[in-house]
Design an enzyme around this catalytic site. Structure first.
Site, mmCIF file in Angstrom:
data_model
loop_
_atom_site.group_PDB
_atom_site.id
_atom_site.type_symbol
_atom_site.label_atom_id
_atom_site.label_comp_id
_atom_site.label_asym_id
_atom_site.label_seq_id
_atom_site.Cartn_x
_atom_site.Cartn_y
_atom_site.Cartn_z
ATOM 1 C CE1 TYR A 1 -51.928 46.665 4.028
ATOM 2 C CE2 TYR A 1 -53.646 48.166 2.761
ATOM 3 C CZ TYR A 1 -53.157 47.361 4.004
ATOM 4 O OH TYR A 1 -54.104 47.513 4.822
ATOM 5 N N GLY B 1 -57.078 46.496 16.134
ATOM 6 C CA GLY B 1 -57.412 45.193 16.857
ATOM 7 C C GLY B 1 -57.671 45.342 18.641
HETATM 8 N N1 LIG Z 1 -54.898 51.648 9.782
HETATM 9 C C1 LIG Z 1 -55.599 51.597 8.677
HETATM 10 O O1 LIG Z 1 -55.775 52.792 8.126
HETATM 11 C C2 LIG Z 1 -56.122 50.486 7.800
HETATM 12 C C3 LIG Z 1 -56.809 50.407 6.836
HETATM 13 C C4 LIG Z 1 -57.288 49.348 6.140
HETATM 14 C C5 LIG Z 1 -56.742 48.109 6.720
HETATM 15 N N2 LIG Z 1 -56.043 48.163 7.830
HETATM 16 C C6 LIG Z 1 -55.755 46.779 8.340
HETATM 17 O O2 LIG Z 1 -56.180 46.733 9.509
HETATM 18 C C7 LIG Z 1 -55.410 45.874 10.222
HETATM 19 C C8 LIG Z 1 -55.009 46.536 11.591
HETATM 20 O O3 LIG Z 1 -54.172 47.589 11.308
HETATM 21 P P1 LIG Z 1 -53.887 48.801 12.319
HETATM 22 O O4 LIG Z 1 -53.633 50.025 11.311
HETATM 23 O O5 LIG Z 1 -54.712 48.777 13.586
HETATM 24 O O6 LIG Z 1 -52.136 48.362 12.479
HETATM 25 P P2 LIG Z 1 -51.524 48.228 13.848
HETATM 26 O O7 LIG Z 1 -51.859 49.466 14.953
HETATM 27 O O8 LIG Z 1 -49.909 48.330 13.263
HETATM 28 O O9 LIG Z 1 -51.806 47.333 14.530
HETATM 29 C C9 LIG Z 1 -51.364 45.751 13.891
HETATM 30 C C10 LIG Z 1 -51.594 44.706 14.891
HETATM 31 O O10 LIG Z 1 -51.108 43.570 14.201
HETATM 32 C C11 LIG Z 1 -50.104 42.934 15.151
HETATM 33 N N3 LIG Z 1 -49.264 42.253 13.744
HETATM 34 C C12 LIG Z 1 -48.903 42.773 12.703
HETATM 35 N N4 LIG Z 1 -48.024 41.908 12.069
HETATM 36 C C13 LIG Z 1 -48.455 40.840 12.938
HETATM 37 C C14 LIG Z 1 -48.034 39.449 12.365
HETATM 38 N N5 LIG Z 1 -47.200 38.997 11.471
HETATM 39 N N6 LIG Z 1 -48.510 38.403 13.275
HETATM 40 C C15 LIG Z 1 -49.128 38.957 14.323
HETATM 41 N N7 LIG Z 1 -49.534 40.004 14.763
HETATM 42 C C16 LIG Z 1 -49.175 40.835 13.833
HETATM 43 C C17 LIG Z 1 -49.173 44.035 15.306
HETATM 44 O O11 LIG Z 1 -48.349 43.621 16.870
HETATM 45 P P3 LIG Z 1 -46.932 43.212 16.291
HETATM 46 O O12 LIG Z 1 -46.405 44.350 15.399
HETATM 47 O O13 LIG Z 1 -46.556 43.125 17.902
HETATM 48 O O14 LIG Z 1 -46.887 41.900 15.748
HETATM 49 C C18 LIG Z 1 -50.408 44.864 16.111
HETATM 50 O O15 LIG Z 1 -51.002 44.293 17.121
HETATM 51 C C19 LIG Z 1 -54.132 45.325 9.395
HETATM 52 O O16 LIG Z 1 -54.673 44.208 8.803
HETATM 53 C C20 LIG Z 1 -54.304 46.587 8.294
HETATM 54 O O17 LIG Z 1 -53.820 46.189 7.139
HETATM 55 C C21 LIG Z 1 -55.726 49.241 8.458
#
Ligand SMILES: NC(=O)c1ccc[n+]([C@@H]2O[C@H](COP(=O)([O-])OP(=O)(O)OC[C@H]3O[C@@H](n4cnc5c(N)ncnc54)[C@H](OP(=O)(O)O)[C@@H]3O)[C@@H](O)[C@H]2O)c1
Length: 249
Positions: free
Chosen positions: A150, A19
């Site tokens: 998930y 994000g």
């Molecule tokens: N990294 C991967 O390999 C991967 C693969 C496929 C899909 N994704 C998806 O991509 C998205 C981002 O993941 P990421 O890996 O970039 O994770 P990340 O680094 O943990 O970032 C997650 C972001 O979402 C926020 N967040 C989490 N829960 C929230 C909530 N309930 N309300 C509002 N904000 C929330 C977090 O901030 P706070 O914790 O402060 O709220 C943070 O800004 C997710 O939907 C994840 O499932 C990730």
């Protein structure tokens, strides 16, 4: 001229990982971004890192009152939304045997319910021709042991993209899902108990990916920009994988 010159974008979960990388890219392309997250310190740090044309709104996407506050702030700034990237989400490992009601409710509460109301509550502010991008995951169509809740929560998101593309087409609003494979973010590191475990997990994941490595957040941001911009005006309802070939080959 940037690809999002003068546009307004909302990115939920825009404070770290995918994000944040997308928010930085959108601003570099000329957009004003609203970013959200639950942790105030991370939100403030993200807004400072983005540096300009960014508004932080603290909130939890699974809390409908927080979503109301987010869109009230967009309206207060006399803006309407051109790009909505519903990205906030996450998960934890649990086998079928280990799953608890709390685990299920939390995972679906953020990834699926939070997704639905993030988009529903944006509807009055979405411009004609807007692009809505839903964060799914390649896990939504894999059978990863211990990642069932998930994966199911993200498979539901992929389904939403089809339905909402049909429902919003008369407003010329496109809705697409994006499905990253393993991307090197704090979210992935958080799946392991410590940094050594996180490195082992990413190394194992890399061995399952045809391109032989995990992805970078900036690589997802580029694909999100494609779906957000006028480069994809005839694309709606798709699932765009950014996974190094993991689900393709
Ligand atoms: N990294 C991967 O390999 C991967 C693969 C496929 C899909 N994704 C998806 O991509 C998205 C981002 O993941 P990421 O890996 O970039 O994770 P990340 O680094 O943990 O970032 C997650 C972001 O979402 C926020 N967040 C989490 N829960 C929230 C909530 N309930 N309300 C509002 N904000 C929330 C977090 O901030 P706070 O914790 O402060 O709220 C943070 O800004 C997710 O939907 C994840 O499932 C990730």
């Amino acid at each position: 001229m940037g690809q999002l010159e003068g546009k307004t974008a909302v990115i939920t979960g825009g404070t770290t990982g995918i994000g944040l990388a997308t928010a930085e890219r959108f601003v570099a392309e000329g957009a004003h971004v609203f970013v959200t997250g639950r942790r105030k310190d991370a939100l403030d740090a993200a807004v400072a890192k983005i540096g300009r044309n960014a508004t932080g709104v603290q909130g939890d996407v699974s809390d409908l009152a927080d979503l109301d506050r987010l869109y009230a702030e967009v309206a207060r700034q006399n803006r309407r939304i051109d790009v909505l990237y519903a990205n906030a989400g996450g998960g934890e490992f649990a086998t079928l045997e280990q799953v608890t009601e709390k685990h299920f409710d939390q995972t679906f509460g953020i990834n699926t319910k939070g997704m639905l109301f993030t988009v529903q509550k944006a509807l009055p502010l979405l411009n004609e021709g807007a692009s809505v991008i839903l964060q799914s995951s390649n896990a939504g169509s894999l059978g990863n042991a211990s990642f069932g809740v998930y994966g199911a929560s993200k498979a539901a998101v992929r389904s939403f993209a089809r339905t909402w593309a049909a429902e919003l087409k008369d407003r010329s609003i496109r809705v697409n899902a994006i499905s990253p494979g393993t991307i090197d973010t704090p979210g992935i590191d958080g799946l392991a108990p410590d940094q050594e475990g996180a490195d082992q997990l990413k190394s194992y994941m890399a061995s399952t990916i045809p391109m032989g490595r995990v992805g970078r957040p900036e690589e997802v941001a580029s694909a999100v920009l494609f779906l957000a911009s006028d480069q994809s005006t005839f694309i709606t309802g798709i699932e765009l994988f950014v996974d190094g070939g993991r689900n393709q080959i």
